[in-house]
Design a protein around this motif. Structure first.
Motif, PDB file in Angstrom:
ATOM      1  N   ARG A 116      12.754  34.402  64.965  1.00  0.00           N
ATOM      2  CA  ARG A 116      11.459  33.709  64.969  1.00  0.00           C
ATOM      3  C   ARG A 116      10.841  33.732  66.360  1.00  0.00           C
ATOM      4  O   ARG A 116      11.509  33.413  67.344  1.00  0.00           O
ATOM      5  CB  ARG A 116      11.639  32.248  64.555  1.00  0.00           C
ATOM      6  CG  ARG A 116      12.055  32.032  63.124  1.00  0.00           C
ATOM      7  CD  ARG A 116      10.924  32.000  62.184  1.00  0.00           C
ATOM      8  NE  ARG A 116       9.927  31.027  62.612  1.00  0.00           N
ATOM      9  CZ  ARG A 116       8.922  30.630  61.880  1.00  0.00           C
ATOM     10  NH1 ARG A 116       8.773  31.114  60.685  1.00  0.00           N
ATOM     11  NH2 ARG A 116       8.048  29.761  62.330  1.00  0.00           N
ATOM     12  N   PHE A 117       9.566  34.083  66.427  1.00  0.00           N
ATOM     13  CA  PHE A 117       8.827  34.051  67.693  1.00  0.00           C
ATOM     14  C   PHE A 117       7.926  32.825  67.696  1.00  0.00           C
ATOM     15  O   PHE A 117       7.249  32.546  66.711  1.00  0.00           O
ATOM     16  CB  PHE A 117       7.966  35.319  67.837  1.00  0.00           C
ATOM     17  CG  PHE A 117       8.762  36.572  67.967  1.00  0.00           C
ATOM     18  CD1 PHE A 117       9.330  36.933  69.175  1.00  0.00           C
ATOM     19  CD2 PHE A 117       8.953  37.398  66.878  1.00  0.00           C
ATOM     20  CE1 PHE A 117      10.072  38.099  69.294  1.00  0.00           C
ATOM     21  CE2 PHE A 117       9.696  38.558  66.982  1.00  0.00           C
ATOM     22  CZ  PHE A 117      10.256  38.906  68.195  1.00  0.00           C
ATOM     23  N   ARG A 118       7.926  32.095  68.823  1.00  0.00           N
ATOM     24  CA  ARG A 118       7.081  30.898  68.942  1.00  0.00           C
ATOM     25  C   ARG A 118       6.218  31.028  70.192  1.00  0.00           C
ATOM     26  O   ARG A 118       6.703  31.421  71.251  1.00  0.00           O
ATOM     27  CB  ARG A 118       7.964  29.664  69.030  1.00  0.00           C
ATOM     28  CG  ARG A 118       8.719  29.410  67.733  1.00  0.00           C
ATOM     29  CD  ARG A 118       9.932  28.536  67.884  1.00  0.00           C
ATOM     30  NE  ARG A 118       9.639  27.308  68.599  1.00  0.00           N
ATOM     31  CZ  ARG A 118      10.564  26.529  69.150  1.00  0.00           C
ATOM     32  NH1 ARG A 118      11.828  26.884  69.075  1.00  0.00           N
ATOM     33  NH2 ARG A 118      10.234  25.440  69.775  1.00  0.00           N
ATOM     34  N   MET A 122       5.472  35.808  71.337  1.00  0.00           N
ATOM     35  CA  MET A 122       4.849  36.879  70.551  1.00  0.00           C
ATOM     36  C   MET A 122       4.431  38.059  71.430  1.00  0.00           C
ATOM     37  O   MET A 122       4.316  39.180  70.940  1.00  0.00           O
ATOM     38  CB  MET A 122       3.611  36.350  69.813  1.00  0.00           C
ATOM     39  CG  MET A 122       3.925  35.539  68.568  1.00  0.00           C
ATOM     40  SD  MET A 122       4.761  36.462  67.283  1.00  0.00           S
ATOM     41  CE  MET A 122       3.441  37.495  66.687  1.00  0.00           C
ATOM     42  N   THR A 125       7.638  41.068  71.752  1.00  0.00           N
ATOM     43  CA  THR A 125       8.382  41.376  70.524  1.00  0.00           C
ATOM     44  C   THR A 125       9.421  42.471  70.744  1.00  0.00           C
ATOM     45  O   THR A 125      10.400  42.548  70.004  1.00  0.00           O
ATOM     46  CB  THR A 125       7.427  41.798  69.388  1.00  0.00           C
ATOM     47  OG1 THR A 125       6.646  42.895  69.844  1.00  0.00           O
ATOM     48  CG2 THR A 125       6.541  40.648  68.955  1.00  0.00           C
ATOM     49  N   ARG A 154       5.119  35.864  62.219  1.00  0.00           N
ATOM     50  CA  ARG A 154       5.710  35.449  63.497  1.00  0.00           C
ATOM     51  C   ARG A 154       7.221  35.695  63.547  1.00  0.00           C
ATOM     52  O   ARG A 154       7.895  35.216  64.456  1.00  0.00           O
ATOM     53  CB  ARG A 154       5.445  33.961  63.753  1.00  0.00           C
ATOM     54  CG  ARG A 154       3.993  33.668  64.095  1.00  0.00           C
ATOM     55  CD  ARG A 154       3.853  32.267  64.650  1.00  0.00           C
ATOM     56  NE  ARG A 154       2.657  32.154  65.469  1.00  0.00           N
ATOM     57  CZ  ARG A 154       2.620  32.422  66.768  1.00  0.00           C
ATOM     58  NH1 ARG A 154       3.693  32.821  67.410  1.00  0.00           N
ATOM     59  NH2 ARG A 154       1.488  32.286  67.440  1.00  0.00           N
ATOM     60  N   SER A 155       7.760  36.390  62.557  1.00  0.00           N
ATOM     61  CA  SER A 155       9.201  36.644  62.565  1.00  0.00           C
ATOM     62  C   SER A 155       9.511  38.115  62.329  1.00  0.00           C
ATOM     63  O   SER A 155       8.736  38.846  61.728  1.00  0.00           O
ATOM     64  CB  SER A 155       9.895  35.784  61.508  1.00  0.00           C
ATOM     65  OG  SER A 155       9.418  36.102  60.236  1.00  0.00           O
TER      66      SER A 155
END
Length: 164
Positions: A116-118, A122, A125, A154-155
């Motif tokens: 997961r990117f928060r 982002m 990546t 976002r993942s």
């Protein structure tokens, strides 16, 4: 359908030992079943004429349920287990997650690895892809990448399955 529920005019009758008794009226077949103190059961309703058998209905139902249970026992359901990571995961945390995924793979399940990117993560990546590649590399002895890492919103997700 059993005994009086059978509404056909004629049926092909099979005896309790599997011998063919021929085509006869339902009333005659029911009489033969009563004399043997058994039930007249329609086993092939689609046939012309329908096929009925003289058997003990309770025993027939019991054996049918046993066969179904046996078939169900031989089926293997493959579950998908998920392991969640973050882009700034530490070395030991990654090892722990690899260990958990190993257990899932050894049990025969598929593993979905989600990263997961928060927020500002982002923008990086490519670091997430490196982590997933490292994860796959550490699992390479028992697992193979089923679906390569792919961004979804976002993942980033990747699927691993047991090596054949």
């Amino acid at each position: 359908m059993i005994n009086e529920q059978i509404r056909d005019r004629e049926v092909r009758l099979v005896g309790q030992n599997g011998e063919q008794l021929g085509i006869m009226p339902v009333s005659e077949a029911q009489r033969l079943a009563r004399e043997a103190e058994l039930d007249l059961v329609k086993v092939a309703p689609g046939a012309k004429p329908p096929v009925c058998k003289i058997i003990d209905y309770g025993k027939y139902r019991y054996e049918q349920s046993r066969r179904e249970k046996e078939a169900k026992k031989k089926q293997k359901t493959v579950e998908i287990k998920e392991v969640r990571l973050s882009p700034n995961i530490d070395e030991n945390d990654l090892n722990t997650k690899v260990g958990a995924a190993r257990k899932f793979i050894q049990k025969g399940d598929r593993v979905k690895v989600t990263l997961r990117f928060r927020g500002r993560e982002m923008a990086h990546t490519q670091n997430g892809r490196k982590i997933l590649d490292l994860f796959a590399e550490r699992m390479a002895d028992i697992a193979v990448v089923d679906k390569a890492p792919k961004m979804e919103g976002r993942s980033m997700t990747m699927f691993l399955t047991e090596k054949r």
